[in-house]
Structure formats: C-alpha cells, structure tokens
Design an enzyme around this catalytic site. Structure first.
Site, mmCIF file in Angstrom:
data_model
loop_
_atom_site.group_PDB
_atom_site.id
_atom_site.type_symbol
_atom_site.label_atom_id
_atom_site.label_comp_id
_atom_site.label_asym_id
_atom_site.label_seq_id
_atom_site.Cartn_x
_atom_site.Cartn_y
_atom_site.Cartn_z
ATOM 1 N N GLY A 205 1.408 5.730 6.203
ATOM 2 C CA GLY A 205 1.516 5.666 4.742
ATOM 3 C C GLY A 205 0.145 5.579 4.104
ATOM 4 C CB VAL B 69 -0.047 -1.070 1.190
ATOM 5 C CG1 VAL B 69 -0.820 0.024 0.485
ATOM 6 C CG2 VAL B 69 1.233 -0.548 1.797
ATOM 7 C CG ASP B 70 2.898 -2.502 5.464
ATOM 8 O OD1 ASP B 70 3.346 -2.494 4.306
ATOM 9 O OD2 ASP B 70 3.255 -1.693 6.334
ATOM 10 C CG MET C 235 6.252 -0.616 -1.098
ATOM 11 S SD MET C 235 4.990 0.670 -0.821
ATOM 12 C CE MET C 235 5.958 2.144 -1.154
ATOM 13 N N GLY C 236 6.825 -3.945 1.582
ATOM 14 C CA GLY C 236 6.575 -4.946 2.619
ATOM 15 C C GLY C 236 7.841 -5.237 3.390
ATOM 16 C CG LEU D 219 4.696 4.824 -10.020
ATOM 17 C CD1 LEU D 219 5.503 5.905 -9.336
ATOM 18 C CD2 LEU D 219 5.441 4.299 -11.224
ATOM 19 N NE ARG E 147 2.560 5.026 0.025
ATOM 20 C CZ ARG E 147 3.251 5.439 1.074
ATOM 21 N NH1 ARG E 147 3.699 4.574 1.957
ATOM 22 N NH2 ARG E 147 3.467 6.714 1.263
#
Lengths: 419, 419
Positions: free
Chosen positions: A13, A142-143, A189-190, A297, A299
């Site tokens: 991602g 991003v995680d 997210m996550g 949006l 990330r």
C-alpha cells in the site's frame, strides 16, 4: 570499480510520502560514485520479474524533486510477496537473469513488513544463488508496525490527516448538535493495530474535546459499554465523536465490519465499520448520526502531510543509498528518536533479519484504562510525528504533482515471464 | 441617533468558512457608528426564540479574527425554519419580545435558501407587526444553490477539498491498480444539485486523469451505461475513479442511496451511495473496488479551504453591515463576477424577495453530453472559486481554531419559550 546500476521498487500500500523516499534514493544515487543508473520496477517487484524497468535517468531533476510532494507510488506498486527460494526458485532465477542483463548490483525495496522479508531474501542471493547484490530495505507503511525504527514513514502523515480531519468535523458536529447530528463516527485504517486510531486522539486538547471515544483493534469491542459511553458523552457535551479503527473487533476476533448485513442475494454487505457503529447508535439509542469513511483519502493526503514525515521519508531514501555505498547489505535505515526533551532523530542501520516478519504492536499503556482513549505516553510518542507543514506547491488552486515520463529501459531478454 | 444592537445567527448546515462571515459582521459592526453590540443567537434562531444570546463584545479581537480560520459554526447553528406569520404568529411575537428587550434593530442571518426565507419574514416585521428592524441575509451554503450571487460562500472550499482529495486518491489507485483496487468511488454532498460533484471534475487536467466518471443528480442513473463506461475506463487506463453525488438517482427519482439493502430486522441499511455503486461494480464486473464517504470532513475542511471563498465569506459579512448602515432592509450581499478575462468580483445588493425559496440549478451545459463529465463552461465557472491557499495557523502540527467564551447576555424576560 565499474559502477553497478540500482533497482528501486515500491511495494504494498502506498502513502502520501513514499515518493519522497524515491526522491531520496534517486537524488542520492545520481551523485553517487558507485551507483550507475537507477531503474525503477514498474508496479514494484513485478517490474523486475517481467523486465519492465523504468529508466529514472530520463526524468528531469525537477520531476524527481516534485516526487517529494506527490502522493501515491509514482512507479507503481503491487501486493506481491516472493515465496522462499526453495518454494519458488524460478522467480529468483528470473530476478537474477533480469538483474544480470541490466547490470544491477543494488536493490532498494521501499515497503513494509512483507517487503522487508522479500528484501531479506534478495539480500541472500549471493549465498543462495551466487549472484552478488546488496539489498537495502527502505521503510514505509501507514500501519506504523515496522520494528526497531521509531516510526514508519507514511504514518506521520496519515496521523496528521486523521487528527486534523476529526478536529474539523467535530467543530461541525458541535455546532449542529442542538437540533441535528449528535453522534459522528469516523473510520480510520489499521486492520491489525490501532496506531492511526490513536492519532485521532491528538485532536483532543482540552477536556470535552473530540474524539470522545476511540475504538481500537487492541481492545475487544463491548457494545453495552460503548453505547453507555456514547449516551453519557451526549448527555454531558451535547454530542459524541467516535474514531473507529477498521480493525475493531469483538472478543471472539470477529471484525465489526464483517458483522454487517447481507443483501437480498446473500452477498455480504460491503465493508465499512463506521456504518455498523452508526447503525448501533441509531437502533439502540435512537440518536441522529453521521459517519465518514475517508479510505484512500487518508493515506494519499499529501496536502496535509506531516513535515517530519516528509523529511524522514526523504532521509531514509538517502540513507539507503549511503548504506549501499558503504558496502552494506541486508539492512534498513531505521529512525532513532533522540533521548532529549526536544524531539530529534537520527538514522541508524537495522539488520533486516530483525525487521522482516516482526510486527510492532501498540503498547497497552498507550490506551487509557477504560479502553476508549489515549494516554499521555501515547501523546508523547505521537505528537512529534505530525509536526510541521511542508511546502506544497499549488497551481490553479490544486496541488502540483510530478508527471514522470516513465520511459521503459529497452528489454534485453527474450520471452515473457508469467507471474 | 441612539445605536441599536444587532442580532447575528448561523443557520442550517455549517461550512468551512461561515465563521469568516461572522468575523466580517462582528468586525465591521465593532467599528460602526450606528450598531451597538452584536448578540449572536446560540444555535441560530433558536437562541433568539429562547433568549439565549451570546455577547460577542466579550470576545477578544484576536478571538474574532481567529474565526476566519475556524470551521463549523462558532455560535451554534440549527435546522429550524420559521413558519409564516399567519401560521405561527406566536414565534414572531416572541422574536419581537426578545429583540425589544435587547434593543435589537439589526438582524443578520447567515444561511442558505430556507434561511433567506426566514430573513425575509423578519424583514417584514415593521409592516406585519409594527416592530422596526432591518434584516440582511448573509449568504452561505455548500450546496451553491442561492440565486443571483455568482456562488455561495462555503461552496468554493468544499469544491477545493473535493478536487484535491480525488486527485490525491486517484494517484494512490493508479499506483496499485495492476494488482489491487481497480475502481475507486468517492461520494460527495449535494442531494439536489451536482455542484460539488462537478467540482471533482476540476482534478482532471489531462486526458485520462481522474475522475473518469461523475454521477450527477441531474442525470438519471443508467446502470448499464455506467458499468460499460467503468469497464471501458479500466481497460484503457487500468483503473477507474468515480465521483458520485449523494443525490444520484434513477429515472423514477429513487435515490441510489435509498436503493440499498435492509438488515435482518427489516431496517434500511444506513445510507451512503458509494457502497451501493461499489457493490454494483463487484457484482456485475467482479472488479476490486474501494469507496470513500468523506461526509462532514468535506464541509469542515478549513485546512484546505479556497482563498477566494474565505475572502468572499468575510466580504459578504462586512457588506451586510455596510448595507445595514445605509438603512437597507430585506437584502442580501450578492457576489457578482466581473466580465473580464481575469477573475474578479464585487458585492452588490440583491432583493431578498428574489432570493428566498429560489434554487439555482446547475446549467445542463455544465455536464458533458454523455452525462459523465463536466464541460469547459463548467470549468470556466468553477476554476476561479477554488483559487488561493489562505493562511492557516498551526500549532503542534494541528490547525489553531478560535476558542470563544460564548458568554451569555443576561436574560431580561421571564418565563421560558417552548420551541
């Protein structure tokens, strides 16, 4: 010593700042004495397997510089995990074939945990298959779940987006709650860890500020307790803002998002945990709700990226090249936070073997005892990561993004490789 | 002439810049020779009915200035429409009672079409009920449907947010489409008109840029035609980005969002047209999708507000006070676009009678013949409205917003008014 070319690929991602890392790698490599050209894999490692390489030397200096403010993955990314050498020797043979054909001696792989594993396997090609190569992993996700490094580039920006967005939306809800929406649910997210959900908590500055409730994947969802807290919050402040992680789950591990309804054809209703939470609020408390799912949006939001994140993303790209120049292999530039009171960071090397397949969990002491908020420890860790508003050029009211030529390196091999 | 106080209220759905209009009104009134204090209604007109007034003179100069970069409605807004004098005389009597008690001679009402109607009724109180008052409507609505004015303050910012967000997210999708998401659907506000959906089209700069498909409320949704276009787009560009208005509907008028499924209890599945569209794409084309519903995030996103919009929002607030000083009644400051090649605008008065209950529709020539995109005419109209990146102060990585005291004006009336 003749220069060897480098291969660079984006994996998994993408983020608002992965291209800043690409710029770091390419700019550093351009002024390197040991690295020749940087060939980027089109669509990540797939580009290497299919000999679909992009000649970054054809891109202008300004185009590469523009990558620093361009979200997404400029060369294309992919979700594709190499198996072990034993399990899929054919793929590694192909990689070597392509690398040899294009005189590639350096492998820069820009990704998260899975990609670190791939990078580690490539770093062992000299031993396992007799092809000398230096493989350096450039961290990104991003995680925020990569170990050793203080944070993962990409996380700071989604953290900032989340905190800013929920603070703004909360002002909207607060001003309308007397006669309209009383509960607002924002999904972030996550799937495995609540790092991004925790970042929503940064929006809270004073008692009573939103978000009033954060639902983490780490804390088993208790519907009764949650609804009670919503009710109390609405009673006290007139409204309630909830940040919910897409990974929020029941005690038995079922994701709330999967507990949704099925349509007339028996199809599972399409995801989104926010509508599921909103539905509970309506059905059980009869309160007017609204929900938001920013999805990609969040990330991709380079326009509200964290300055620290952009700097770090660029710096790990540059450090990766420096490591390569120093003859290193199987390492990752890790961000190390200084111990002083003022936030500072340096970059050090981390052995890939310690990074691959290790997931950094959020410490339990980052979550308040009631499970609905973040602690001062979490704030102290998170706050520095969203600092700074980086330059973002605009034209005609819209952010300017890099437009690359993405010129292919002429193929040297015959035959196609089926992936 | 003794100064009369002014009443100011925010009405209906709030925006990223309605507080800039409040700052315009309050700052202009503070230096006015005819206006005394500005009392804001807490939660809009409800504050007037319940004698819940906020004394804005207690707010510091810097707090009022900070309203220019604070989204939401700082004094509280509401969805509450006054009926006609004949239908609910009691409410008007109460308004007059409160206005008289607090020596209010000016009424500034900051809202959209419904609010213009209320404002018009208040402007007639001298005739209808013998209470002399000047009522000025301050335009505001993300829906952009107020007539006469070139645009409605609030719209430019949501337009900018939408174009920026879809452009960024499209870069994310483009970079992953080879192995992951191929169709991305973003839902935008606009139940009656496709102004915001049209603004998404501004993200498109070159042939092939996203959004590839826009679904407007103005164009009856044709599933077959839509899916065919999705398929063609994915074939040509590898991915397809869709902007869909929450107001998208079938030929018979049914909203797509209402055509969703019901849960086990027979409850309608909670809204969102984006998941409905995504489900079609999955069921009929078997393509991997993602969807986003920014909801309130879009109309609260002061961090990516349009500079032109912030200026216009402030200017209409100031102009409203100027009109009041000039003895005007039953008017609205309208933004008039200059005729030259370079974008320019002035403010002129529009009679409220021509504004109230008139909805400005999007011209058909703003939508391409196939119904899926915007025309050059639309671009020419929309592009200037998203120009400029206004100053937004940040602290600790987050935007700074006004924190008002919101001190109540001591009540002078006895008894409660039930609304």
């Amino acid at each position: 010593m003749a220069r060897k070319n480098a291969f660079y690929a984006q994996s998994g991602g993408v983020t608002a700042v992965i291209n800043a890392s690409a710029a770091g790698v390419i700019e550093a490599a351009r002024s390197s004495r040991v690295i020749g050209k940087v060939y980027a894999g089109r669509n990540g490692i797939i580009g290497a397997l299919t000999e679909d390489l992009i000649d970054t030397s054809k891109e202008s200096r300004s185009a590469i510089a523009a990558l620093k403010h361009t979200p997404g993955g400029a060369f294309g990314s992919c979700r594709y995990k190499l198996k072990s050498v034993d399990a899929n020797r054919r793929e590694y043979e192909r990689l070597i074939e392509v690398f040899r054909a294009h005189d590639i001696g350096y492998f820069f792989y820009n990704g998260g945990g899975d990609s670190a594993d791939t990078c580690l396997k490539v770093s062992q090609l000299a031993e396992t298959m007799g092809y000398p190569i230096q493989a350096i992993h450039v961290p990104k996700t991003v995680d925020n779940d990569l170990p050793i490094t203080d944070c993962s580039p990409g996380f700071g920006s989604v953290a900032k987006y989340t905190a800013v967005s929920i603070r703004e939306a909360a002002l909207d809800v607060a001003s309308m709650c007397a006669t309209s929406t009383k509960v607002f649910v924002m999904e972030v997210m996550g799937r495995h860890a609540g790092w991004i959900a925790a970042a929503a908590g940064l929006a809270q500055e004073q008692e009573g500020d939103a978000p009033h409730i954060i639902l983490f994947p780490e804390i088993a969802f208790n519907k009764e307790k949650f609804l009670k807290k919503v009710q109390q919050t609405v009673k006290k402040y007139g409204y309630c803002v909830v940040a919910v992680s897409e990974g929020a789950r029941y005690k038995d591990g079922t994701f709330l998002a999967d507990a949704g309804t099925t349509d007339a054809f028996g199809h599972k209703q399409l995801g989104g945990v926010a509508p599921v939470i909103a539905q509970m609020v309506r059905d059980e408390l009869a309160l007017k709700y609204h929900w938001a799912v920013p999805d990609y949006l969040q990330r991709a939001a380079r326009h509200i990226a964290s300055g620290v994140d952009v700097e770090q993303a660029y710096a790990v790209g540059q450090a990766a090249v420096a490591f390569a120049e120093q003859g290193k292999n199987a390492v990752m530039p890790a961000i190390i936070r200084g111990k002083g009171k003022t936030f500072s960071w340096t970059i050090e090397e981390a052995p890939l073997a310690d990074v691959a397949n290790v997931e950094k969990k959020m410490p339990r002491n980052f979550i308040t005892r009631d499970g609905f908020g973040i602690t001062d420890e979490a704030r102290a860790y998170l706050a520095p990561l969203i600092q700074g508003e980086p330059d973002t050029p605009f034209k005609n009211g819209l952010p300017v993004h890099a437009r690359l030529k993405l010129e292919a390196v002429p193929k040297k091999l015959k035959g196609k490789f089926e992936i």
